[in-house]
Design a protein around this motif. Structure first.
Motif, PDB file in Angstrom:
ATOM      1  N   SER A 251     -38.153  19.123 -29.813  1.00 19.91           N
ATOM      2  CA  SER A 251     -39.597  18.162 -29.800  1.00 19.91           C
ATOM      3  C   SER A 251     -39.292  16.874 -29.535  1.00 19.91           C
ATOM      4  O   SER A 251     -40.235  16.312 -28.774  1.00 19.91           O
ATOM      5  CB  SER A 251     -40.203  18.206 -31.423  1.00 19.91           C
ATOM      6  OG  SER A 251     -40.311  19.837 -31.657  1.00 19.91           O
ATOM      7  N   ASN A 252     -38.002  16.427 -29.827  1.00 16.68           N
ATOM      8  CA  ASN A 252     -38.146  14.836 -29.685  1.00 16.68           C
ATOM      9  C   ASN A 252     -37.881  14.567 -28.223  1.00 16.68           C
ATOM     10  O   ASN A 252     -38.427  13.600 -27.407  1.00 16.68           O
ATOM     11  CB  ASN A 252     -36.684  14.240 -30.289  1.00 16.68           C
ATOM     12  CG  ASN A 252     -37.130  14.227 -31.939  1.00 16.68           C
ATOM     13  OD1 ASN A 252     -38.135  14.018 -32.298  1.00 16.68           O
ATOM     14  ND2 ASN A 252     -35.977  14.093 -32.611  1.00 16.68           N
ATOM     15  N   ASP A 253     -37.133  15.327 -27.605  1.00 13.07           N
ATOM     16  CA  ASP A 253     -36.919  15.474 -26.040  1.00 13.07           C
ATOM     17  C   ASP A 253     -38.333  15.627 -25.301  1.00 13.07           C
ATOM     18  O   ASP A 253     -38.520  14.808 -24.388  1.00 13.07           O
ATOM     19  CB  ASP A 253     -36.145  16.696 -25.585  1.00 13.07           C
ATOM     20  CG  ASP A 253     -34.834  15.947 -24.652  1.00 13.07           C
ATOM     21  OD1 ASP A 253     -34.611  14.861 -24.681  1.00 13.07           O
ATOM     22  OD2 ASP A 253     -34.348  16.962 -23.866  1.00 13.07           O
ATOM     23  N   LYS A 254     -39.002  16.527 -25.818  1.00 15.89           N
ATOM     24  CA  LYS A 254     -40.233  16.828 -25.003  1.00 15.89           C
ATOM     25  C   LYS A 254     -41.302  15.709 -25.173  1.00 15.89           C
ATOM     26  O   LYS A 254     -41.708  15.452 -24.372  1.00 15.89           O
ATOM     27  CB  LYS A 254     -40.985  18.118 -25.809  1.00 15.89           C
ATOM     28  CG  LYS A 254     -42.235  18.299 -25.273  1.00 15.89           C
ATOM     29  CD  LYS A 254     -42.694  19.670 -26.081  1.00 15.89           C
ATOM     30  CE  LYS A 254     -44.189  19.890 -26.151  1.00 15.89           C
ATOM     31  NZ  LYS A 254     -44.660  21.079 -26.859  1.00 15.89           N
TER      32      LYS A 254
ATOM     33  N   GLU B  39     -34.388   8.311 -17.927  1.00 17.47           N
ATOM     34  CA  GLU B  39     -33.784   9.008 -19.082  1.00 17.47           C
ATOM     35  C   GLU B  39     -33.545  10.537 -18.797  1.00 17.47           C
ATOM     36  O   GLU B  39     -34.054  11.046 -17.714  1.00 17.47           O
ATOM     37  CB  GLU B  39     -34.937   9.376 -20.103  1.00 17.47           C
ATOM     38  CG  GLU B  39     -34.653   9.829 -21.515  1.00 17.47           C
ATOM     39  CD  GLU B  39     -33.593   8.820 -22.540  1.00 17.47           C
ATOM     40  OE1 GLU B  39     -32.689   9.180 -22.758  1.00 17.47           O
ATOM     41  OE2 GLU B  39     -34.183   7.581 -22.387  1.00 17.47           O
ATOM     42  N   LEU B  40     -32.313  10.998 -19.420  1.00 12.19           N
ATOM     43  CA  LEU B  40     -31.881  12.376 -18.895  1.00 12.19           C
ATOM     44  C   LEU B  40     -32.250  13.304 -19.867  1.00 12.19           C
ATOM     45  O   LEU B  40     -32.444  13.096 -21.240  1.00 12.19           O
ATOM     46  CB  LEU B  40     -30.335  12.225 -18.971  1.00 12.19           C
ATOM     47  CG  LEU B  40     -29.477  11.633 -17.965  1.00 12.19           C
ATOM     48  CD1 LEU B  40     -28.032  11.684 -18.217  1.00 12.19           C
ATOM     49  CD2 LEU B  40     -29.770  11.771 -16.429  1.00 12.19           C
TER      50      LEU B  40
ATOM     51  N   ILE C   1     -30.104  25.962 -20.196  1.00 13.61           N
ATOM     52  CA  ILE C   1     -31.438  25.735 -20.932  1.00 13.61           C
ATOM     53  C   ILE C   1     -32.486  26.022 -19.728  1.00 13.61           C
ATOM     54  O   ILE C   1     -32.443  25.471 -18.786  1.00 13.61           O
ATOM     55  CB  ILE C   1     -31.618  24.551 -21.503  1.00 13.61           C
ATOM     56  CG1 ILE C   1     -30.512  24.122 -22.506  1.00 13.61           C
ATOM     57  CG2 ILE C   1     -32.798  24.487 -22.049  1.00 13.61           C
ATOM     58  CD1 ILE C   1     -30.667  23.000 -23.144  1.00 13.61           C
ATOM     59  N   GLU C   2     -33.467  26.971 -20.154  1.00 10.07           N
ATOM     60  CA  GLU C   2     -34.589  27.410 -19.090  1.00 10.07           C
ATOM     61  C   GLU C   2     -35.811  26.524 -19.716  1.00 10.07           C
ATOM     62  O   GLU C   2     -35.992  26.334 -20.953  1.00 10.07           O
ATOM     63  CB  GLU C   2     -34.772  28.870 -19.221  1.00 10.07           C
ATOM     64  CG  GLU C   2     -35.762  29.412 -18.092  1.00 10.07           C
ATOM     65  CD  GLU C   2     -37.221  29.332 -18.615  1.00 10.07           C
ATOM     66  OE1 GLU C   2     -37.425  29.336 -19.739  1.00 10.07           O
ATOM     67  OE2 GLU C   2     -38.114  29.391 -17.667  1.00 10.07           O
ATOM     68  N   PHE C   3     -36.644  26.208 -18.982  1.00  8.62           N
ATOM     69  CA  PHE C   3     -37.803  25.196 -19.114  1.00  8.62           C
ATOM     70  C   PHE C   3     -38.708  25.839 -20.441  1.00  8.62           C
ATOM     71  O   PHE C   3     -38.838  25.212 -21.385  1.00  8.62           O
ATOM     72  CB  PHE C   3     -38.806  25.092 -18.170  1.00  8.62           C
ATOM     73  CG  PHE C   3     -40.002  24.353 -18.366  1.00  8.62           C
ATOM     74  CD1 PHE C   3     -39.827  22.845 -18.294  1.00  8.62           C
ATOM     75  CD2 PHE C   3     -41.143  24.761 -18.776  1.00  8.62           C
ATOM     76  CE1 PHE C   3     -40.821  22.062 -18.711  1.00  8.62           C
ATOM     77  CE2 PHE C   3     -42.172  23.981 -19.046  1.00  8.62           C
ATOM     78  CZ  PHE C   3     -42.298  22.537 -19.254  1.00  8.62           C
ATOM     79  N   ASN C   4     -39.003  27.119 -20.515  1.00  7.98           N
ATOM     80  CA  ASN C   4     -39.855  27.453 -21.378  1.00  7.98           C
ATOM     81  C   ASN C   4     -39.240  27.533 -22.761  1.00  7.98           C
ATOM     82  O   ASN C   4     -39.744  27.190 -23.945  1.00  7.98           O
ATOM     83  CB  ASN C   4     -40.498  28.856 -21.011  1.00  7.98           C
ATOM     84  CG  ASN C   4     -41.634  28.810 -20.237  1.00  7.98           C
ATOM     85  OD1 ASN C   4     -42.017  27.770 -19.820  1.00  7.98           O
ATOM     86  ND2 ASN C   4     -42.168  29.963 -20.219  1.00  7.98           N
ATOM     87  N   ASN C   5     -37.897  27.640 -22.752  1.00  9.89           N
ATOM     88  CA  ASN C   5     -37.263  27.771 -24.215  1.00  9.89           C
ATOM     89  C   ASN C   5     -37.106  26.192 -24.670  1.00  9.89           C
ATOM     90  O   ASN C   5     -37.274  25.710 -25.612  1.00  9.89           O
ATOM     91  CB  ASN C   5     -35.737  28.127 -23.929  1.00  9.89           C
ATOM     92  CG  ASN C   5     -35.777  29.820 -23.566  1.00  9.89           C
ATOM     93  OD1 ASN C   5     -36.665  30.549 -23.966  1.00  9.89           O
ATOM     94  ND2 ASN C   5     -34.776  30.189 -22.824  1.00  9.89           N
TER      95      ASN C   5
ATOM     96  N   ILE D 168     -36.270  19.176 -15.432  1.00  9.36           N
ATOM     97  CA  ILE D 168     -37.056  18.024 -15.523  1.00  9.36           C
ATOM     98  C   ILE D 168     -37.301  16.864 -14.268  1.00  9.36           C
ATOM     99  O   ILE D 168     -38.398  16.687 -14.258  1.00  9.36           O
ATOM    100  CB  ILE D 168     -36.713  17.455 -16.875  1.00  9.36           C
ATOM    101  CG1 ILE D 168     -36.962  18.485 -18.110  1.00  9.36           C
ATOM    102  CG2 ILE D 168     -37.573  16.168 -17.214  1.00  9.36           C
ATOM    103  CD1 ILE D 168     -38.219  19.177 -18.099  1.00  9.36           C
ATOM    104  N   PRO D 169     -36.088  16.791 -14.030  1.00  3.94           N
ATOM    105  CA  PRO D 169     -36.549  15.504 -13.019  1.00  3.94           C
ATOM    106  C   PRO D 169     -37.237  16.092 -11.659  1.00  3.94           C
ATOM    107  O   PRO D 169     -38.161  15.203 -11.220  1.00  3.94           O
ATOM    108  CB  PRO D 169     -34.962  15.333 -12.309  1.00  3.94           C
ATOM    109  CG  PRO D 169     -33.977  15.632 -13.534  1.00  3.94           C
ATOM    110  CD  PRO D 169     -34.732  16.931 -14.153  1.00  3.94           C
ATOM    111  N   GLU D 170     -37.058  17.252 -11.237  1.00  4.52           N
ATOM    112  CA  GLU D 170     -38.027  17.687 -10.180  1.00  4.52           C
ATOM    113  C   GLU D 170     -39.313  17.790 -10.638  1.00  4.52           C
ATOM    114  O   GLU D 170     -40.343  17.262  -9.892  1.00  4.52           O
ATOM    115  CB  GLU D 170     -37.576  18.950  -9.574  1.00  4.52           C
ATOM    116  CG  GLU D 170     -38.630  19.732  -8.847  1.00  4.52           C
ATOM    117  CD  GLU D 170     -38.233  21.111  -8.309  1.00  4.52           C
ATOM    118  OE1 GLU D 170     -39.108  22.079  -8.464  1.00  4.52           O
ATOM    119  OE2 GLU D 170     -37.006  21.472  -8.052  1.00  4.52           O
ATOM    120  N   LEU D 171     -39.869  18.254 -12.040  1.00  3.15           N
ATOM    121  CA  LEU D 171     -41.254  18.283 -12.269  1.00  3.15           C
ATOM    122  C   LEU D 171     -41.807  16.946 -12.770  1.00  3.15           C
ATOM    123  O   LEU D 171     -42.757  16.847 -12.408  1.00  3.15           O
ATOM    124  CB  LEU D 171     -41.121  19.159 -13.710  1.00  3.15           C
ATOM    125  CG  LEU D 171     -40.796  20.746 -13.553  1.00  3.15           C
ATOM    126  CD1 LEU D 171     -40.547  21.175 -14.972  1.00  3.15           C
ATOM    127  CD2 LEU D 171     -41.565  21.436 -12.890  1.00  3.15           C
TER     128      LEU D 171
END
Length: 338
Positions: free
Chosen positions: A221-224, A164-165, A209-213, A171-174
């Protein structure tokens, strides 16, 4: 522009006992004529996302170990050998990384500096997966994605990445880092291995977009939740000996919360350091200007004193002339008396 760096990298690894799988994400493929002379590469032109390209590569890896490398970076052969030797010695390790230098080439000069200093002796050796994940995400550095990794676990990690993108490019690295820490232990040894180029800007599919934002904004929320569920489902499918699916959901969410806190603290520390540096610089400049003004004032006073000693009024001029004439007459008289 980046393809010339890729060709440089291909030439560097030519005639070495390394198999290269090249996943070119640029709009235009490299001319096949340029690649025919190299026997140790597989080239694929895939103008898709970073995560999707890695997911595609998972079916192509046939060696015991694998490592990811950017198109403008280098691995030192001596460093790779040391990493593999460490993995051969220690079966508990699934990932091993060396130290890094950042370099930039300008004209005929190469400038370099130590990079990722936080990686020095960065080891994730806890016996429990949950503890490894929590440690890694609360003391984060990218210690696995550019490491030498056992192929079995590397393939699982990139397969998860390619599902998923997400709107945050980090996100991919994490995903990869968290997956490796779930599956096993990793080390960074003090052997120079990775030469990271600073010649090009980093590439991502979205830089806004930065991670914490992204993590804390309810509009994502759905993405998360999608991210957490993909990881939990994948972890449970690959290895469900110690954790239930529900417990994995909680562990993964906690891991990202720890990463968010780490990132926030680092931002605060960097901001504090920036303002401390700014304050020091302002003090330095202020003191420097004061010294310059003092020097200028001293110089002006010195010149004033010199000028004052040579300035002669009209009355003084007349008096000097009269004295001079009298002296001449006196001398003339003396001469005549002789």
């Amino acid at each position: 522009n980046r393809q010339k760096y890729l060709l440089r990298s291909i030439e560097y690894f030519n005639n070495k006992s390394i198999k290269m799988v090249i996943l070119d994400g640029t709009n235009t493929p490299i001319d096949e004529k340029l690649l025919k002379v190299y026997s140790n590469i597989q080239y694929f032109h895939l103008p898709i996302s970073f995560a999707e390209r890695l997911g595609f590569s998972s079916k192509l890896i046939t060696t015991k170990y694998v490592a990811l490398l950017g198109d403008d970076d280098f691995f030192l052969k001596t460093g790779l050998i040391k990493l593999i030797e460490e993995l051969e010695r220690n079966n508990e390790l699934i990932s091993c990384m060396g130290s890094c230098l950042n370099f930039n080439k300008k004209t005929n000069n190469i400038f370099y500096r130590p990079y990722y200093n936080e990686m020095y002796n960065y080891n994730i050796l806890q016996n429990i997966a949950e503890e490894r994940m929590y440690y890694h995400m609360s003391n984060y550095t990218c210690s696995s994605i550019y490491a030498v990794v056992r192929t079995e676990y590397w393939v699982k990690a990139v397969e998860i990445m390619g599902q998923e993108l997400f709107q945050d490019p980090a996100i991919p690295e994490l995903q990869f880092e968290l997956t490796i820490s779930y599956f096993g232990k990793s080390m960074v040894i003090p052997t120079l291995t990775w030469l990271r180029s600073n010649e090009n800007l980093s590439i991502s599919h979205n830089n806004n977009i930065e991670f914490n934002n992204w993590w804390n904004d309810t509009s994502f929320s759905n993405d998360k939740n999608k991210l957490i569920n993909i990881l939990a489902k994948s972890f449970y499918t690959f290895n469900n000996k110690n954790y239930t699916y529900q417990s994995l959901l909680l562990i993964i969410e906690n891991s990202f919360n720890l990463f968010s806190t780490w990132k926030e603290n680092r931002l605060k520390n960097n901001t504090t350091k920036y303002f401390q540096f700014e304050f020091k610089m302002q003090n330095f400049i202020f003191n420097w200007v004061k010294k310059v003004i003092k020097i200028i004032r001293s110089a002006l006073n010195f010149f004033k004193r010199i000028m004052a000693s040579v300035v002669v009024t009209d009355e003084e001029k007349q008096s000097l002339l009269q004295n001079h004439d009298a002296e001449k007459e006196s001398k003339s008289l003396r001469i005549l008396q002789i």
